[in-house]
Design a protein around this motif. Structure first.
Motif, PDB file in Angstrom:
ATOM      1  N   THR A  37       0.859  -1.178   0.000  1.00  0.00           N
ATOM      2  CA  THR A  37       0.000   0.000   0.000  1.00  0.00           C
ATOM      3  C   THR A  37       0.894   1.227   0.000  1.00  0.00           C
ATOM      4  OG1 THR A  37      -1.987   0.980   0.975  1.00  0.00           O
ATOM      5  CG2 THR A  37      -0.281   0.209   2.518  1.00  0.00           C
ATOM      6  N   GLY A  38       0.303   2.379  -0.144  1.00  0.00           N
ATOM      7  CA  GLY A  38       1.078   3.608  -0.228  1.00  0.00           C
ATOM      8  C   GLY A  38       1.319   4.257   1.119  1.00  0.00           C
ATOM      9  N   ILE A  39       2.375   5.059   1.175  1.00  0.00           N
ATOM     10  CA  ILE A  39       2.791   5.675   2.438  1.00  0.00           C
ATOM     11  C   ILE A  39       1.810   6.714   2.959  1.00  0.00           C
ATOM     12  CG2 ILE A  39       5.248   5.242   2.081  1.00  0.00           C
ATOM     13  CD1 ILE A  39       5.505   8.245   1.322  1.00  0.00           C
ATOM     14  N   VAL A  40       0.995   7.300   2.086  1.00  0.00           N
ATOM     15  CA  VAL A  40       0.025   8.287   2.575  1.00  0.00           C
ATOM     16  C   VAL A  40      -1.355   7.682   2.790  1.00  0.00           C
ATOM     17  CG1 VAL A  40       1.276  10.257   1.615  1.00  0.00           C
ATOM     18  CG2 VAL A  40      -0.552   9.191   0.287  1.00  0.00           C
ATOM     19  N   PRO A 100      10.063   4.300  -2.480  1.00  0.00           N
ATOM     20  CA  PRO A 100       9.886   5.119  -1.274  1.00  0.00           C
ATOM     21  C   PRO A 100       8.431   5.476  -0.984  1.00  0.00           C
ATOM     22  CG  PRO A 100      10.864   6.420  -3.039  1.00  0.00           C
ATOM     23  CD  PRO A 100      10.832   4.997  -3.506  1.00  0.00           C
ATOM     24  N   LEU A 101       7.538   5.269  -1.950  1.00  0.00           N
ATOM     25  CA  LEU A 101       6.124   5.576  -1.753  1.00  0.00           C
ATOM     26  C   LEU A 101       5.302   4.349  -1.371  1.00  0.00           C
ATOM     27  CD1 LEU A 101       5.581   8.073  -4.707  1.00  0.00           C
ATOM     28  CD2 LEU A 101       6.139   8.569  -2.316  1.00  0.00           C
ATOM     29  N   SER A 102       5.949   3.184  -1.289  1.00  0.00           N
ATOM     30  CA  SER A 102       5.258   1.937  -0.962  1.00  0.00           C
ATOM     31  C   SER A 102       5.599   1.454   0.429  1.00  0.00           C
ATOM     32  CB  SER A 102       5.639   0.825  -1.948  1.00  0.00           C
ATOM     33  OG  SER A 102       5.045   1.029  -3.197  1.00  0.00           O
ATOM     34  N   VAL A 103       4.615   0.803   1.055  1.00  0.00           N
ATOM     35  CA  VAL A 103       4.811   0.089   2.318  1.00  0.00           C
ATOM     36  C   VAL A 103       4.417  -1.357   2.044  1.00  0.00           C
ATOM     37  CG1 VAL A 103       4.083  -0.147   4.728  1.00  0.00           C
ATOM     38  CG2 VAL A 103       4.279   2.134   3.690  1.00  0.00           C
ATOM     39  N   PHE A 104       5.302  -2.276   2.386  1.00  0.00           N
ATOM     40  CA  PHE A 104       5.059  -3.704   2.208  1.00  0.00           C
ATOM     41  C   PHE A 104       4.817  -4.310   3.583  1.00  0.00           C
ATOM     42  CE2 PHE A 104       7.895  -2.197  -1.103  1.00  0.00           C
ATOM     43  CZ  PHE A 104       7.198  -2.552  -2.247  1.00  0.00           C
TER      44      PHE A 104
END
Length: 163
Positions: free
Chosen positions: A122-125, A151-155
Protein backbone atom coordinates in the motif's frame (compact mmCIF):
# COMPACT_ATOMS: atom_id res chain seq x y z
CA UNK A 1 -39.52 -5.18 24.76
CA UNK A 2 -36.51 -3.39 23.36
CA UNK A 3 -35.15 -4.40 19.97
CA UNK A 4 -31.73 -3.68 18.56
CA UNK A 5 -31.89 -1.53 15.43
CA UNK A 6 -30.06 -2.87 12.38
CA UNK A 7 -26.44 -1.83 12.19
CA UNK A 8 -26.07 0.50 9.18
CA UNK A 9 -22.31 -0.15 9.16
CA UNK A 10 -22.82 -3.76 8.12
CA UNK A 11 -23.13 -4.65 4.49
CA UNK A 12 -25.82 -7.04 3.37
CA UNK A 13 -23.37 -9.37 1.63
CA UNK A 14 -19.71 -9.93 0.90
CA UNK A 15 -19.22 -12.68 -1.60
CA UNK A 16 -17.09 -13.80 -4.51
CA UNK A 17 -18.23 -12.18 -7.77
CA UNK A 18 -16.98 -11.50 -11.28
CA UNK A 19 -15.06 -8.21 -11.30
CA UNK A 20 -16.08 -7.55 -14.93
CA UNK A 21 -19.60 -6.42 -13.97
CA UNK A 22 -20.06 -2.78 -15.06
CA UNK A 23 -20.94 -1.63 -11.53
CA UNK A 24 -17.83 -3.32 -10.11
CA UNK A 25 -15.59 -2.01 -12.91
CA UNK A 26 -16.75 1.48 -11.93
CA UNK A 27 -15.60 0.84 -8.34
CA UNK A 28 -12.23 -0.39 -9.57
CA UNK A 29 -11.83 2.73 -11.73
CA UNK A 30 -12.72 4.94 -8.77
CA UNK A 31 -9.97 3.26 -6.75
CA UNK A 32 -7.49 3.74 -9.57
CA UNK A 33 -8.41 7.43 -9.88
CA UNK A 34 -7.95 7.89 -6.14
CA UNK A 35 -4.51 6.27 -6.28
CA UNK A 36 -3.54 8.35 -9.32
CA UNK A 37 -4.33 11.50 -7.34
CA UNK A 38 -1.99 10.36 -4.54
CA UNK A 39 0.89 8.60 -6.32
CA UNK A 40 2.70 8.68 -9.68
CA UNK A 41 1.88 5.91 -12.16
CA UNK A 42 5.06 3.97 -11.41
CA UNK A 43 4.03 3.70 -7.75
CA UNK A 44 0.54 2.36 -8.48
CA UNK A 45 0.39 -1.43 -8.55
CA UNK A 46 -3.22 -2.17 -9.45
CA UNK A 47 -4.01 -5.61 -10.73
CA UNK A 48 -5.75 -5.33 -14.10
CA UNK A 49 -9.25 -6.65 -14.70
CA UNK A 50 -8.10 -9.74 -16.61
CA UNK A 51 -5.76 -10.61 -13.75
CA UNK A 52 -8.57 -10.26 -11.23
CA UNK A 53 -10.49 -12.91 -13.19
CA UNK A 54 -7.63 -15.47 -13.04
CA UNK A 55 -8.17 -18.88 -11.44
CA UNK A 56 -5.83 -18.09 -8.52
CA UNK A 57 -7.82 -14.97 -7.52
CA UNK A 58 -10.78 -14.76 -5.17
CA UNK A 59 -12.44 -11.43 -5.92
CA UNK A 60 -14.97 -10.23 -3.34
CA UNK A 61 -17.66 -7.58 -3.61
CA UNK A 62 -19.51 -6.00 -0.69
CA UNK A 63 -23.07 -4.92 -1.42
CA UNK A 64 -25.31 -2.73 0.69
CA UNK A 65 -28.88 -3.57 1.68
CA UNK A 66 -30.13 -2.21 -1.66
CA UNK A 67 -27.76 -4.50 -3.56
CA UNK A 68 -25.35 -1.79 -4.69
CA UNK A 69 -21.65 -2.67 -4.86
CA UNK A 70 -19.85 -0.50 -2.30
CA UNK A 71 -16.49 -2.22 -1.75
CA UNK A 72 -14.08 -4.67 -3.34
CA UNK A 73 -11.14 -6.81 -2.30
CA UNK A 74 -9.10 -9.62 -3.81
CA UNK A 75 -6.97 -12.49 -2.58
CA UNK A 76 -4.30 -13.64 -5.04
CA UNK A 77 -2.94 -17.09 -4.21
CA UNK A 78 0.77 -17.84 -4.70
CA UNK A 79 1.36 -21.34 -3.34
CA UNK A 80 1.30 -21.18 0.48
CA UNK A 81 1.00 -17.39 0.61
CA UNK A 82 -1.45 -14.89 -0.83
CA UNK A 83 -1.48 -11.21 -1.62
CA UNK A 84 -4.30 -8.87 -0.74
CA UNK A 85 -5.18 -6.55 -3.62
CA UNK A 86 -7.80 -3.99 -4.59
CA UNK A 87 -9.41 -3.27 -1.23
CA UNK A 88 -11.53 -0.26 -2.07
CA UNK A 89 -14.55 1.31 -0.40
CA UNK A 90 -16.63 3.90 -2.21
CA UNK A 91 -16.29 7.33 -0.64
CA UNK A 92 -19.98 7.60 0.33
CA UNK A 93 -19.71 4.28 2.22
CA UNK A 94 -16.59 5.09 4.23
CA UNK A 95 -16.43 5.48 7.98
CA UNK A 96 -18.69 2.49 8.64
CA UNK A 97 -16.13 -0.28 9.03
CA UNK A 98 -16.42 -1.69 5.51
CA UNK A 99 -12.66 -1.91 4.99
CA UNK A 100 -12.39 -4.01 8.13
CA UNK A 101 -15.31 -6.20 7.04
CA UNK A 102 -13.68 -6.75 3.64
CA UNK A 103 -10.32 -7.50 5.24
CA UNK A 104 -11.98 -9.98 7.62
CA UNK A 105 -13.67 -11.68 4.65
CA UNK A 106 -10.33 -11.93 2.83
CA UNK A 107 -8.67 -13.33 5.96
CA UNK A 108 -11.41 -15.97 6.17
CA UNK A 109 -10.87 -16.86 2.49
CA UNK A 110 -7.13 -17.17 3.07
CA UNK A 111 -7.73 -19.39 6.09
CA UNK A 112 -10.09 -21.66 4.12
CA UNK A 113 -7.50 -21.88 1.35
CA UNK A 114 -4.80 -22.91 3.85
CA UNK A 115 -2.57 -19.89 3.28
CA UNK A 116 0.35 -19.54 5.69
CA UNK A 117 1.14 -15.88 4.99
CA UNK A 118 -0.72 -12.86 3.67
CA UNK A 119 1.19 -10.01 2.05
CA UNK A 120 0.24 -6.62 0.70
CA UNK A 121 1.56 -3.38 -0.70
CA UNK A 122 0.00 0.00 0.00
CA UNK A 123 1.08 3.61 -0.23
CA UNK A 124 2.79 5.67 2.44
CA UNK A 125 0.03 8.29 2.58
CA UNK A 126 -2.73 5.69 2.94
CA UNK A 127 -2.80 6.28 6.69
CA UNK A 128 -6.21 4.76 7.36
CA UNK A 129 -5.29 1.57 5.50
CA UNK A 130 -1.92 1.35 7.24
CA UNK A 131 -3.58 1.73 10.64
CA UNK A 132 -6.12 -0.99 9.80
CA UNK A 133 -3.42 -3.41 8.68
CA UNK A 134 -1.29 -2.75 11.75
CA UNK A 135 -4.30 -3.19 14.08
CA UNK A 136 -5.03 -6.55 12.48
CA UNK A 137 -1.54 -8.00 12.89
CA UNK A 138 0.27 -7.03 9.71
CA UNK A 139 3.91 -6.03 10.11
CA UNK A 140 6.16 -4.12 7.76
CA UNK A 141 8.63 -6.00 5.60
CA UNK A 142 10.64 -5.46 2.44
CA UNK A 143 9.43 -5.85 -1.13
CA UNK A 144 8.18 -9.28 -2.20
CA UNK A 145 7.39 -11.07 -5.47
CA UNK A 146 7.93 -8.68 -8.41
CA UNK A 147 7.89 -5.49 -6.32
CA UNK A 148 11.00 -3.36 -6.02
CA UNK A 149 11.96 -0.80 -3.40
CA UNK A 150 9.76 2.26 -3.77
CA UNK A 151 9.89 5.12 -1.27
CA UNK A 152 6.12 5.58 -1.75
CA UNK A 153 5.26 1.94 -0.96
CA UNK A 154 4.81 0.09 2.32
CA UNK A 155 5.06 -3.70 2.21
CA UNK A 156 3.45 -5.76 4.96
CA UNK A 157 2.68 -9.35 5.88
CA UNK A 158 0.79 -11.37 8.44
CA UNK A 159 1.44 -14.98 9.34
CA UNK A 160 -1.70 -17.07 9.56
CA UNK A 161 -0.06 -20.38 10.46
CA UNK A 162 3.36 -21.98 10.50
CA UNK A 163 4.72 -22.33 6.98
Amino acid sequence: MMTTPPNPARVATIRQEDPAQPEVVALLRNGEADSAALYPAESNHHMILEGLRASNVRFLVARDAEGRAVATGALVEHGDWAEIKRIWVEEHARGRGLSRQMLDALLAEADRAGMAILRLETGIVSHTALALYERTGFVRRGPFADYTDDPLSVFMERRLRAA
